[in-house]
Design a protein around this motif. Structure first.
Motif, PDB file in Angstrom:
ATOM      1  N   ASN A  73       0.853  -1.264   0.078  1.00 37.93           N
ATOM      2  CA  ASN A  73       0.056   0.030   0.191  1.00 37.93           C
ATOM      3  C   ASN A  73       0.900   1.222  -0.006  1.00 37.93           C
ATOM      4  O   ASN A  73       0.522   2.218  -0.788  1.00 37.93           O
ATOM      5  CB  ASN A  73      -0.969   0.102   1.128  1.00 37.93           C
ATOM      6  CG  ASN A  73      -2.259  -0.963   0.968  1.00 37.93           C
ATOM      7  OD1 ASN A  73      -2.277  -1.632   0.035  1.00 37.93           O
ATOM      8  ND2 ASN A  73      -2.767  -1.315   2.229  1.00 37.93           N
ATOM      9  N   LYS A  74       1.894   1.122   0.738  1.00 37.93           N
ATOM     10  CA  LYS A  74       2.946   2.421   0.832  1.00 37.93           C
ATOM     11  C   LYS A  74       3.318   2.487  -0.772  1.00 37.93           C
ATOM     12  O   LYS A  74       3.435   3.667  -0.995  1.00 37.93           O
ATOM     13  CB  LYS A  74       3.903   2.167   1.819  1.00 37.93           C
ATOM     14  CG  LYS A  74       4.815   3.302   1.966  1.00 37.93           C
ATOM     15  CD  LYS A  74       5.820   3.103   3.037  1.00 37.93           C
ATOM     16  CE  LYS A  74       6.772   4.355   3.317  1.00 37.93           C
ATOM     17  NZ  LYS A  74       7.829   4.208   4.392  1.00 37.93           N
ATOM     18  N   ARG A  75       3.986   1.515  -1.229  1.00 39.01           N
ATOM     19  CA  ARG A  75       4.365   1.778  -2.801  1.00 39.01           C
ATOM     20  C   ARG A  75       3.397   2.244  -3.700  1.00 39.01           C
ATOM     21  O   ARG A  75       3.440   2.980  -4.314  1.00 39.01           O
ATOM     22  CB  ARG A  75       4.991   0.449  -3.297  1.00 39.01           C
ATOM     23  CG  ARG A  75       6.262  -0.069  -2.465  1.00 39.01           C
ATOM     24  CD  ARG A  75       6.912  -1.245  -3.496  1.00 39.01           C
ATOM     25  NE  ARG A  75       6.172  -2.192  -3.210  1.00 39.01           N
ATOM     26  CZ  ARG A  75       6.134  -3.210  -2.415  1.00 39.01           C
ATOM     27  NH1 ARG A  75       7.123  -3.068  -1.173  1.00 39.01           N
ATOM     28  NH2 ARG A  75       5.573  -4.402  -2.194  1.00 39.01           N
ATOM     29  N   ALA A  76       2.155   1.719  -3.574  1.00 41.66           N
ATOM     30  CA  ALA A  76       0.949   2.120  -4.385  1.00 41.66           C
ATOM     31  C   ALA A  76       0.556   3.874  -4.007  1.00 41.66           C
ATOM     32  O   ALA A  76       0.428   4.489  -4.915  1.00 41.66           O
ATOM     33  CB  ALA A  76      -0.166   1.393  -4.077  1.00 41.66           C
ATOM     34  N   LEU A  77       0.736   3.996  -2.759  1.00 40.80           N
ATOM     35  CA  LEU A  77       0.486   5.471  -2.204  1.00 40.80           C
ATOM     36  C   LEU A  77       1.570   6.251  -2.747  1.00 40.80           C
ATOM     37  O   LEU A  77       1.103   7.385  -3.393  1.00 40.80           O
ATOM     38  CB  LEU A  77       0.388   5.390  -0.715  1.00 40.80           C
ATOM     39  CG  LEU A  77       0.331   6.910  -0.242  1.00 40.80           C
ATOM     40  CD1 LEU A  77      -1.010   7.368  -0.530  1.00 40.80           C
ATOM     41  CD2 LEU A  77       0.218   6.736   1.479  1.00 40.80           C
ATOM     42  N   GLN A  78       2.837   5.830  -2.844  1.00 44.74           N
ATOM     43  CA  GLN A  78       3.682   6.762  -3.292  1.00 44.74           C
ATOM     44  C   GLN A  78       3.641   7.061  -4.810  1.00 44.74           C
ATOM     45  O   GLN A  78       3.848   8.149  -5.108  1.00 44.74           O
ATOM     46  CB  GLN A  78       5.155   6.208  -3.014  1.00 44.74           C
ATOM     47  CG  GLN A  78       5.645   6.135  -1.556  1.00 44.74           C
ATOM     48  CD  GLN A  78       7.001   5.525  -1.449  1.00 44.74           C
ATOM     49  OE1 GLN A  78       7.330   4.543  -2.343  1.00 44.74           O
ATOM     50  NE2 GLN A  78       7.687   5.512  -0.121  1.00 44.74           N
ATOM     51  N   LEU A  79       3.176   6.154  -5.518  1.00 41.45           N
ATOM     52  CA  LEU A  79       2.931   6.080  -7.164  1.00 41.45           C
ATOM     53  C   LEU A  79       1.828   7.101  -7.101  1.00 41.45           C
ATOM     54  O   LEU A  79       1.774   7.693  -8.066  1.00 41.45           O
ATOM     55  CB  LEU A  79       2.685   4.755  -7.623  1.00 41.45           C
ATOM     56  CG  LEU A  79       2.500   4.668  -8.998  1.00 41.45           C
ATOM     57  CD1 LEU A  79       3.490   5.223  -9.958  1.00 41.45           C
ATOM     58  CD2 LEU A  79       2.259   3.185  -9.601  1.00 41.45           C
ATOM     59  N   SER A  80       0.750   6.867  -6.296  1.00 41.31           N
ATOM     60  CA  SER A  80      -0.452   7.671  -6.514  1.00 41.31           C
ATOM     61  C   SER A  80      -0.067   9.100  -6.276  1.00 41.31           C
ATOM     62  O   SER A  80      -0.678  10.021  -6.894  1.00 41.31           O
ATOM     63  CB  SER A  80      -1.542   7.230  -5.581  1.00 41.31           C
ATOM     64  OG  SER A  80      -2.682   7.867  -5.384  1.00 41.31           O
ATOM     65  N   LEU A 138      -0.857  12.213  -8.515  1.00 39.20           N
ATOM     66  CA  LEU A 138      -1.624  13.135  -8.047  1.00 39.20           C
ATOM     67  C   LEU A 138      -1.103  14.525  -8.411  1.00 39.20           C
ATOM     68  O   LEU A 138      -1.609  15.715  -8.422  1.00 39.20           O
ATOM     69  CB  LEU A 138      -2.079  12.827  -6.600  1.00 39.20           C
ATOM     70  CG  LEU A 138      -2.905  14.114  -5.965  1.00 39.20           C
ATOM     71  CD1 LEU A 138      -4.191  14.120  -6.748  1.00 39.20           C
ATOM     72  CD2 LEU A 138      -3.098  13.717  -4.338  1.00 39.20           C
ATOM     73  N   SER A 139       0.432  14.660  -7.931  1.00 31.74           N
ATOM     74  CA  SER A 139       1.204  15.788  -7.762  1.00 31.74           C
ATOM     75  C   SER A 139       1.327  16.446  -9.561  1.00 31.74           C
ATOM     76  O   SER A 139       0.686  17.286  -9.673  1.00 31.74           O
ATOM     77  CB  SER A 139       2.631  15.418  -7.380  1.00 31.74           C
ATOM     78  OG  SER A 139       3.488  16.700  -7.588  1.00 31.74           O
ATOM     79  N   LEU A 140       1.467  15.262 -10.285  1.00 30.29           N
ATOM     80  CA  LEU A 140       1.442  15.811 -11.991  1.00 30.29           C
ATOM     81  C   LEU A 140      -0.112  16.229 -12.297  1.00 30.29           C
ATOM     82  O   LEU A 140      -0.266  17.204 -12.972  1.00 30.29           O
ATOM     83  CB  LEU A 140       1.889  14.522 -12.596  1.00 30.29           C
ATOM     84  CG  LEU A 140       3.264  14.159 -12.261  1.00 30.29           C
ATOM     85  CD1 LEU A 140       3.640  12.769 -13.320  1.00 30.29           C
ATOM     86  CD2 LEU A 140       4.228  15.241 -12.970  1.00 30.29           C
ATOM     87  N   ALA A 141      -0.861  15.430 -11.697  1.00 27.19           N
ATOM     88  CA  ALA A 141      -2.381  15.678 -12.206  1.00 27.19           C
ATOM     89  C   ALA A 141      -2.847  17.155 -11.509  1.00 27.19           C
ATOM     90  O   ALA A 141      -3.451  18.139 -12.153  1.00 27.19           O
ATOM     91  CB  ALA A 141      -3.334  14.783 -11.707  1.00 27.19           C
ATOM     92  N   PHE A 142      -2.344  17.468 -10.405  1.00 28.00           N
ATOM     93  CA  PHE A 142      -2.702  18.637  -9.625  1.00 28.00           C
ATOM     94  C   PHE A 142      -1.995  19.823 -10.471  1.00 28.00           C
ATOM     95  O   PHE A 142      -2.752  20.887 -10.576  1.00 28.00           O
ATOM     96  CB  PHE A 142      -2.101  18.705  -8.404  1.00 28.00           C
ATOM     97  CG  PHE A 142      -2.148  19.978  -7.321  1.00 28.00           C
ATOM     98  CD1 PHE A 142      -3.622  20.352  -6.978  1.00 28.00           C
ATOM     99  CD2 PHE A 142      -1.470  20.969  -7.155  1.00 28.00           C
ATOM    100  CE1 PHE A 142      -3.967  21.662  -6.316  1.00 28.00           C
ATOM    101  CE2 PHE A 142      -1.644  22.060  -6.504  1.00 28.00           C
ATOM    102  CZ  PHE A 142      -2.867  22.307  -6.180  1.00 28.00           C
TER     103      PHE A 142
END
Length: 850
Positions: free
Chosen positions: A363-370, A374-378
């Motif tokens: 989950n942590k790895r998925a969270l980092q990827l997310s 999210l940063s790029l999308a923002f």
């Protein structure tokens, strides 16, 4: 068979697991909790012993004070009788009878045998004395016992002159040694004296009790009394009282039962021959835990008092050991088995923990990827940016601003009129007027909420923020700002409203039953309850009301913020509103020891929502009561200010700190916001009060000085009173429609106690049958019924000519309701409610109908 003995579920296997080293934590917890329980038990026993000793000392002190006080009162009676002789000389038998009749001895001084007078008679006066008494009608009178003595002091008067006292008539008390000693000492010293233990002449029948006599000497008028010889020479006689000690002590101690044993000895020692009184002595196996011996000096006599505790006294203070031991042992074993259960599953928990650790890492790895996505999308999907250049007549909108409306950049021609084409047609005129007003004003920043037309045809709510760049003359040159899509925000807001409505219903319905039922019980409807239980019920009732007030405050603020607060404005008598407000807070005032006073209000009428004004006044009065010290006073008074009336609530509290006065009416504002604050509350009451009064056309304020109290006030416009007062029938028939049993039963009790004839149903079907067969003057209705909505019943009632005008009190836990439920004749009450709210709403509804 040998394999079966070691199965995981077998008793031997479970025992082995309990004794396993992995279960050592559970054993340590068991030992620790048992030690803690032992300490608590010792502390409890020590506390009980101190309390019992204090109570025993208090009972001893109370007993000795009662004996002293009663004997002093008896001495005063004899002083009065002696004064009668000293001022009048010889007193006739009739005068003596009237004097004692006025004393009301039997009623006021239970235990006294009587009040008498014994006359001193010299040997040469004996015959004349006997002759004179016989001439009064007592032909058999004589001084007894017979024999020659240097001085006779026979009993001449004794009231009441009936029953046992007749046996003492003519008795020479100076002939008996114990009486002789007390009488001679009293005569020589001129002071009151008690005898030692004697047997009274009145012991003619029944149980023989130890006797005592109290003597006060009486001397001839104007005779010298400077020495013992002169006092004996001037002795006229004695006024005295005989006592059967058992009756006397029962009269002194009364009906009080301190669960103590009392023994009194007439002497300095506990000699069985000197025992004159014994109360509640009973054999027991063990010595009493508490006992005390004390000596009292009483009118020349020494009394020894022995007080001991009885088993019921000791059981009252030392009867909790078994309960504490049982609870402590049960708690220790419960913790032991709980921890054992956890320990025995340790291996399984470790495996599960390993799985969870791996899952967390994934989950942590998925969270980092997310987060990276999210940063790029923002960066690429910020709020829309736009810029209106009024001088150049150009409009720029960022790609995000176009995307929010479903367009591609450049798809629409960009000019100053573009925003008007994409704005919702229904909002265009209002938006243009608002923009014009903003442009003409001096503000630089603005924020507004507008609806725009999406390319697909749907409406998109947006929050528009802008900055106006102006020239030196204040003319707008350029307007720049951002737009944020509020579609998701609106959806969340709607979900929140629905959530608040649902939660409020689920909380208010049981809370109404709880607080109402507790109120009825503590009010005595169910009969007398034990004092200890009464205290606990009052605590529960106060806190349920407090929880209800908190829920109402939160929901009121929510409705005020959303603009959904409705007001039922009617004409009301100011005096009645103030009296009801003071009455509803009287219980809190009594509980905190504060006196509430209503100064005579003017005969005036106001145009208000009665329930909202009651809520405001209750906030003011309850705050004043909380901050007024015990024994202080809260004053409710009014004054006319032009065409307004000012209602003042003054307390005697410490005043409002100067640094907090500017925030008094802010939401959640509290002068003491620490965790340890002494006064509870949500900090919403005054903010809500300000909103209510301003919505009713008034204003609020306060005056406060440090250490001199605070006065909160509100002003309301005045109205002329009605020409004729409204009257109410003494036997109005009401229908209660409520599916929740506890709430329905509570409403039924509230209305019946107010004198109404009430019937209750729990469904739409039953309500329709009742309304078809009987005529009701009003009804209460729950909107959520098992076989349909209360809205259906309202529509049916309003469509029927016979019931069209019937007042309906909707009692619901919903936080909001449809606009058409504001029809005339419908009053909305939010759960939880109390009897005062219900009766005020019902009275107003019936009055409005007329």
């Amino acid at each position: 068979m040998s394999n079966a003995a070691t199965l995981p579920g077998s008793p031997s296997e479970r025992l082995r697991q309990l004794l396993n080293w992995r279960n050592s934590v559970a054993w340590l917890v068991l030992v620790f909790t048992l030690l803690v329980q032992l300490v608590i038990l010792q502390h409890l026993r020590s506390h009980e012993a101190r309390t019992a000793a204090t109570q025993f000392e208090f009972a001893v002190e109370k007993t000795t004070e009662a004996i002293n006080k009663r004997l002093i009162e008896h001495e005063q009676i004899l002083f009065g009788a002696a004064g009668l002789f000293e001022t009048s000389g010889l007193v006739s038998r009739e005068q003596w009878h009237q004097y004692n009749k006025r004393l009301q001895l039997i009623e006021r001084y239970p235990g006294i045998q009587g009040v008498g007078f014994a006359q001193a008679v010299l040997p040469q006066q004996r015959d004349d004395h006997v002759r004179a008494v016989r001439e009064e009608g007592f032909a058999d009178y004589d001084i007894h016992p017979a024999g020659a003595r240097p001085l006779y002091i026979p009993i001449v008067y004794l009231e009441p002159f009936t029953d046992r006292n007749l046996a003492a008539f003519g008795y020479d008390m100076f002939s008996e040694p114990v009486r002789h000693h007390a009488m001679a000492t009293a005569a020589q010293t001129g002071q009151t004296r008690l005898t030692g233990k004697v047997t009274l002449r009145q012991e003619t029948h029944g149980e023989v009790q130890a006797g005592l006599l109290m003597y006060v000497p009486v001397y001839r008028q104007s005779a010298p009394l400077h020495s013992a010889e002169q006092r004996m020479e001037a002795l006229l006689g004695f006024v005295y009282s005989p006592y059967r000690v058992g009756d006397l002590m029962r009269g002194i101690l009364g009906a009080a039962d301190p669960a103590l044993s009392l023994r009194i000895y007439a002497g300095p020692n506990e000699d069985s021959d000197a025992l004159i009184f014994s109360s509640r002595s009973q054999p027991r196996d063990a010595a009493p835990l508490y006992g005390q011996t004390l000596r009292m000096q009483l009118y020349g006599q020494t009394w020894t008092l022995r007080l001991e505790s009885l088993p019921e006294f000791e059981a009252f203070f030392h009867g909790n050991d078994a309960l504490v031991i049982g609870l402590g042992l049960g708690l220790s074993l419960l913790l032991f088995f709980l921890i054992s259960s956890l320990s025995l599953r340790r291996s399984r928990a470790e495996a599960l923990a390993q799985q969870m650790t791996e899952h967390i890492r994934e989950n942590k790895r998925a969270l980092q990827l997310s987060e990276e996505r999210l940063s790029l999308a923002f960066k690429g999907s910020n709020d829309g940016f736009w810029d209106l250049n009024l001088e150049a007549q150009t409009l720029y909108a960022s790609p995000r601003a176009w995307h929010m409306l479903g367009y591609q950049p450049g798809e629409l021609s960009s000019d100053l009129k573009l925003w008007e084409r994409v704005l919702a047609a229904d909002d265009l005129q209002q938006a243009k007027a608002q923009l014009a007003q903003t442009m003409l004003s001096a503000v630089d920043h603005f924020t507004t909420e507008l609806r725009f037309q999406h390319k697909s045809g749907k409406l998109v709510p947006m929050l528009v923020r802008g900055y106006i760049q102006r020239d030196r003359n204040g003319q707008a040159l350029r307007i720049s700002g951002t737009s944020m899509d509020l579609t998701e925000h609106k959806r969340i807001e709607q979900m929140k409203d629905e959530f608040v409505s649902t939660v409020s219903h689920e909380l208010r319905t049981p809370l109404t039953s709880i607080s109402g039922a507790l109120g009825l019980i503590t009010g005595g409807v169910m009969g007398t309850i034990p004092a200890a239980m009464q205290q606990m019920l009052e605590i529960a009732h106060r806190n349920s009301l407090r929880l209800g007030h908190l829920i109402n405050d939160l929901l009121d603020m929510e409705k005020i913020a959303a603009g959904k607060m409705a007001f039922d404005m009617r004409e009301h008598s100011l005096r009645r509103l103030l009296e009801e407000a003071l009455s509803s807070n009287q219980a809190l005032a009594v509980h905190l020891g504060v006196n509430c006073t209503l100064r005579t209000p003017p005969e005036a009428h106001v145009w208000v929502d009665a329930l909202r004004l009651q809520q405001v006044l209750s906030n003011f009065i309850s705050n004043a009561i909380k901050y007024t010290p015990e024994g202080g006073e809260v004053t409710l008074h009014c004054e006319l200010v032009g065409d307004h009336v000012r209602i003042n609530v003054s307390d005697q509290g410490p005043g409002i700190p100067l640094d907090f006065q500017s925030r008094v009416f802010e939401k959640f504002a509290q002068a003491d916001a620490s965790d340890s604050r002494q006064k509870g509350g949500s900090g919403l009451g005054l903010a809500i009060s300000k909103e209510f009064i301003e919505r009713m056309g008034g204003r609020v304020g306060f005056e406060s000085r440090a250490g001199q109290g605070t006065t909160f006030w509100c002003e309301l416009p005045l109205l002329e009173p009605q020409s004729a007062p409204l009257t109410e029938s003494d036997a109005l028939r009401l229908l209660v429609v409520e599916d929740e049993p506890d709430t329905g039963r509570l409403l039924l009790l509230m209305l019946r106690d107010a004198g109404y004839e009430v019937e209750r149903v729990q469904s739409l079907h039953a309500a329709r049958e009742k309304l078809a067969s009987k005529r009701y003057q009003a009804m209460t209705l729950d909107m959520h019924l098992p076989d349909g909505s209360g809205r259906e019943l309202i529509d049916e009632i309003r469509s029927n000519a016979a019931t069209r005008d019937m007042p309906i009190i909707v009692v619901s836990a919903a936080s909001r309701f449809e606009s058409r439920e504001q029809d005339a004749g419908i009053t909305w009450l939010h759960k939880p409610i109390n009897a005062a709210q219900l009766l005020i709403a019902l009275t107003d509804a019936l009055a409005g109908r007329r």
